[in-house]
Design a protein around this motif. Structure first.
Motif, PDB file in Angstrom:
ATOM      1  N   LEU A  66       5.280  40.964  52.900  1.00 33.30           N
ATOM      2  CA  LEU A  66       4.636  42.068  51.895  1.00 33.30           C
ATOM      3  C   LEU A  66       5.677  41.829  50.811  1.00 33.30           C
ATOM      4  O   LEU A  66       6.638  41.388  50.388  1.00 33.30           O
ATOM      5  CB  LEU A  66       5.437  43.773  52.330  1.00 33.30           C
ATOM      6  CG  LEU A  66       4.684  44.571  53.098  1.00 33.30           C
ATOM      7  CD1 LEU A  66       5.851  45.280  53.597  1.00 33.30           C
ATOM      8  CD2 LEU A  66       3.261  44.519  53.083  1.00 33.30           C
ATOM      9  N   HIS A  67       5.179  41.895  49.436  1.00 32.06           N
ATOM     10  CA  HIS A  67       5.160  40.692  48.394  1.00 32.06           C
ATOM     11  C   HIS A  67       4.981  41.759  47.141  1.00 32.06           C
ATOM     12  O   HIS A  67       4.244  42.859  47.567  1.00 32.06           O
ATOM     13  CB  HIS A  67       5.050  39.931  48.686  1.00 32.06           C
ATOM     14  CG  HIS A  67       4.883  38.326  48.973  1.00 32.06           C
ATOM     15  ND1 HIS A  67       5.058  38.055  49.635  1.00 32.06           N
ATOM     16  CD2 HIS A  67       2.798  39.211  49.128  1.00 32.06           C
ATOM     17  CE1 HIS A  67       3.848  37.321  50.344  1.00 32.06           C
ATOM     18  NE2 HIS A  67       2.875  38.310  50.412  1.00 32.06           N
ATOM     19  N   GLY A  68       5.262  41.799  46.285  1.00 34.65           N
ATOM     20  CA  GLY A  68       5.598  42.671  44.710  1.00 34.65           C
ATOM     21  C   GLY A  68       5.463  43.513  44.658  1.00 34.65           C
ATOM     22  O   GLY A  68       5.901  44.267  46.384  1.00 34.65           O
ATOM     23  N   GLU A  69       5.696  44.311  43.709  1.00 27.78           N
ATOM     24  CA  GLU A  69       6.149  45.523  44.028  1.00 27.78           C
ATOM     25  C   GLU A  69       5.204  46.604  43.453  1.00 27.78           C
ATOM     26  O   GLU A  69       4.481  46.148  42.548  1.00 27.78           O
ATOM     27  CB  GLU A  69       7.384  46.844  42.846  1.00 27.78           C
ATOM     28  CG  GLU A  69       8.286  47.822  42.899  1.00 27.78           C
ATOM     29  CD  GLU A  69       9.374  47.365  42.275  1.00 27.78           C
ATOM     30  OE1 GLU A  69       9.374  49.022  41.460  1.00 27.78           O
ATOM     31  OE2 GLU A  69      10.229  46.873  42.275  1.00 27.78           O
ATOM     32  N   HIS A  70       4.034  47.592  44.105  1.00 27.39           N
ATOM     33  CA  HIS A  70       3.612  48.601  43.852  1.00 27.39           C
ATOM     34  C   HIS A  70       3.857  49.407  43.066  1.00 27.39           C
ATOM     35  O   HIS A  70       5.371  50.187  42.953  1.00 27.39           O
ATOM     36  CB  HIS A  70       4.024  50.052  44.851  1.00 27.39           C
ATOM     37  CG  HIS A  70       2.601  48.784  46.011  1.00 27.39           C
ATOM     38  ND1 HIS A  70       1.367  49.030  45.997  1.00 27.39           N
ATOM     39  CD2 HIS A  70       2.962  48.472  47.346  1.00 27.39           C
ATOM     40  CE1 HIS A  70       1.079  48.187  47.142  1.00 27.39           C
ATOM     41  NE2 HIS A  70       2.103  48.021  47.913  1.00 27.39           N
ATOM     42  N   ASN A  71       3.207  49.571  41.775  1.00 25.71           N
ATOM     43  CA  ASN A  71       3.521  50.479  40.633  1.00 25.71           C
ATOM     44  C   ASN A  71       2.448  52.115  40.988  1.00 25.71           C
ATOM     45  O   ASN A  71       2.157  53.095  39.277  1.00 25.71           O
ATOM     46  CB  ASN A  71       3.204  49.855  39.270  1.00 25.71           C
ATOM     47  CG  ASN A  71       1.418  49.287  39.189  1.00 25.71           C
ATOM     48  OD1 ASN A  71       0.474  49.890  40.224  1.00 25.71           O
ATOM     49  ND2 ASN A  71       1.243  49.372  38.084  1.00 25.71           N
ATOM     50  N   HIS A  72       2.768  52.352  41.833  1.00 32.64           N
ATOM     51  CA  HIS A  72       2.499  53.677  42.167  1.00 32.64           C
ATOM     52  C   HIS A  72       2.157  54.113  43.308  1.00 32.64           C
ATOM     53  O   HIS A  72       2.832  54.048  44.154  1.00 32.64           O
ATOM     54  CB  HIS A  72       0.469  53.551  42.231  1.00 32.64           C
ATOM     55  CG  HIS A  72      -0.336  52.551  42.751  1.00 32.64           C
ATOM     56  ND1 HIS A  72      -0.516  52.737  44.750  1.00 32.64           N
ATOM     57  CD2 HIS A  72      -0.201  51.320  42.800  1.00 32.64           C
ATOM     58  CE1 HIS A  72      -1.129  51.724  45.279  1.00 32.64           C
ATOM     59  NE2 HIS A  72      -1.268  50.867  43.809  1.00 32.64           N
ATOM     60  N   PRO A  73       2.055  55.952  43.875  1.00 31.36           N
ATOM     61  CA  PRO A  73       1.993  56.575  45.486  1.00 31.36           C
ATOM     62  C   PRO A  73       1.313  56.044  45.912  1.00 31.36           C
ATOM     63  O   PRO A  73       0.278  55.053  45.825  1.00 31.36           O
ATOM     64  CB  PRO A  73       2.310  57.489  44.788  1.00 31.36           C
ATOM     65  CG  PRO A  73       1.758  57.901  43.405  1.00 31.36           C
ATOM     66  CD  PRO A  73       1.707  56.846  42.873  1.00 31.36           C
ATOM     67  N   ALA A  74       1.480  55.703  47.014  1.00 23.92           N
ATOM     68  CA  ALA A  74       1.292  55.173  48.485  1.00 23.92           C
ATOM     69  C   ALA A  74      -0.518  57.306  48.279  1.00 23.92           C
ATOM     70  O   ALA A  74       0.056  58.152  47.976  1.00 23.92           O
ATOM     71  CB  ALA A  74       1.332  55.579  49.881  1.00 23.92           C
TER      72      ALA A  74
END
Length: 109
Positions: A66-74
């Protein structure tokens, strides 16, 4: 002997159009981006809409990266059930922060 570490078992759900999407334990959803021999690379389904950097890699029905950061909630369970409505535009930042998802453990094969 495997040359990767299993982070979690892969869970799959169907998109509105019938494509298979990957869902991680946090509830983030990814679409298939590229298939390489035994590995499949996935990108966050909101990559284009929100420029989200979340990515995943699977091998043998396991998430190995898993890479990168999500900029929103699931998305919430209701949002997933209703077919991913346009929730990002309709919620404030405080509403988005309160959205949570509990993985059901459903696996499509």
């Amino acid at each position: 002997f495997a040359d990767f570490q299993i982070l979690e078992e892969a869970k799959f759900i169907h998109s509105q159009k019938g494509a298979v999407n990957l869902m991680d334990k946090a509830g983030h959803i990814y679409y298939k981006q590229k298939v390489c021999t035994t590995k499949i690379h996935w990108e966050c389904r909101l990559r284009k809409k929100l420029k989200c950097k979340g990515r995943a890699t699977t091998e043998n029905f396991n998430i190995i990266s898993l890479h990168g950061e999500h900029n929103h909630p699931a998305p919430s369970e209701d949002e997933i059930f209703l077919g991913f409505p346009n929730w990002a535009k309709n919620k404030t930042k405080s509403d988005q922060a309160s959205i949570s998802w509990q993985a059901r453990g459903t696996k499509l094969l």
